[in-house]
Design a protein around this motif. Structure first.
Motif, PDB file in Angstrom:
ATOM      1  N   LEU A   1     -63.403 -94.046  46.977  1.00  0.00           N
ATOM      2  CA  LEU A   1     -64.584 -93.309  46.553  1.00  0.00           C
ATOM      3  C   LEU A   1     -64.339 -92.730  45.165  1.00  0.00           C
ATOM      4  O   LEU A   1     -63.227 -92.340  44.838  1.00  0.00           O
ATOM      5  CB  LEU A   1     -64.893 -92.172  47.523  1.00  0.00           C
ATOM      6  N   SER A   2     -65.399 -92.683  44.385  1.00  0.00           N
ATOM      7  CA  SER A   2     -65.316 -92.080  43.058  1.00  0.00           C
ATOM      8  C   SER A   2     -66.353 -90.980  42.923  1.00  0.00           C
ATOM      9  O   SER A   2     -67.451 -91.073  43.466  1.00  0.00           O
ATOM     10  CB  SER A   2     -65.553 -93.140  41.974  1.00  0.00           C
ATOM     11  N   CYS A   3     -65.974 -89.961  42.193  1.00  0.00           N
ATOM     12  CA  CYS A   3     -66.869 -88.843  41.878  1.00  0.00           C
ATOM     13  C   CYS A   3     -66.948 -88.776  40.359  1.00  0.00           C
ATOM     14  O   CYS A   3     -65.964 -88.421  39.699  1.00  0.00           O
ATOM     15  CB  CYS A   3     -66.299 -87.558  42.453  1.00  0.00           C
ATOM     16  N   ALA A   4     -68.098 -89.129  39.826  1.00  0.00           N
ATOM     17  CA  ALA A   4     -68.285 -89.147  38.378  1.00  0.00           C
ATOM     18  C   ALA A   4     -69.112 -87.948  37.950  1.00  0.00           C
ATOM     19  O   ALA A   4     -70.072 -87.571  38.631  1.00  0.00           O
ATOM     20  CB  ALA A   4     -68.979 -90.435  37.951  1.00  0.00           C
ATOM     21  N   ALA A   5     -68.744 -87.368  36.826  1.00  0.00           N
ATOM     22  CA  ALA A   5     -69.435 -86.180  36.336  1.00  0.00           C
ATOM     23  C   ALA A   5     -70.162 -86.467  35.042  1.00  0.00           C
ATOM     24  O   ALA A   5     -69.708 -87.248  34.213  1.00  0.00           O
ATOM     25  CB  ALA A   5     -68.441 -85.048  36.125  1.00  0.00           C
ATOM     26  N   SER A   6     -71.292 -85.818  34.893  1.00  0.00           N
ATOM     27  CA  SER A   6     -71.998 -85.823  33.614  1.00  0.00           C
ATOM     28  C   SER A   6     -72.407 -84.387  33.314  1.00  0.00           C
ATOM     29  O   SER A   6     -72.698 -83.611  34.220  1.00  0.00           O
ATOM     30  CB  SER A   6     -73.229 -86.734  33.651  1.00  0.00           C
ATOM     31  N   GLY A   7     -72.362 -84.046  32.043  1.00  0.00           N
ATOM     32  CA  GLY A   7     -72.755 -82.706  31.646  1.00  0.00           C
ATOM     33  C   GLY A   7     -71.628 -81.702  31.636  1.00  0.00           C
ATOM     34  O   GLY A   7     -71.811 -80.570  31.183  1.00  0.00           O
TER      35      GLY A   7
END
Length: 126
Positions: free
Chosen positions: A20-26
């Motif tokens: 699983l991946s958790c990608a962030a923006s901002g």
């Protein structure tokens, strides 16, 4: 806009692996502790793992996943991954990532996290 997006869920057989991946923006995940939680309808949300900010990098795991799951950072991609091996049917749940700064103190208490993703379904079934 601050946003977390999980990916990588799916349907697998017992004994298989998923990442699983958790990608962030901002915002930059380097400065945040990232927790992974899972939820089965009708049950309480369960803390699975946490990794402290990049300054520390300490990792923590629930007893139920210790030795099978590994949490790690990919700073270049601003993501946190959860490698899940030797999956069992009881790992079936919706998996969420959450962010809080900067340590994993009380990491398995979901109320301490300010930012949450929308979740990704993991189903382990033969």
């Amino acid at each position: 806009q601050v946003q977390l997006v999980e990916s990588g869920g799916g349907l697998v057989q017992p004994g298989d692996s998923l990442r699983l991946s958790c990608a962030a923006s901002g915002f930059n995940l380097d400065y945040y502790a990232i927790g992974w939680f899972r939820h089965v309808p009708g049950k309480e949300r369960e803390g699975v793992s946490c990794i402290s900010s990049s300054t520390d990098g300490s990792t923590y795991y629930a007893d139920s996943v210790k030795g099978r799951f590994t949490i790690s950072r990919d700073n270049a991609k601003n993501t946190v991954n959860l490698q899940m091996n030797s999956l069992k049917p009881e790992d079936t749940a919706i998996y969420y990532c959450a962010a809080e700064d900067p340590t994993c103190t009380d990491w398995d208490r979901d109320l301490r996290y300010n930012y949450w993703g929308q979740g990704t379904q993991v189903t382990v079934s033969s």
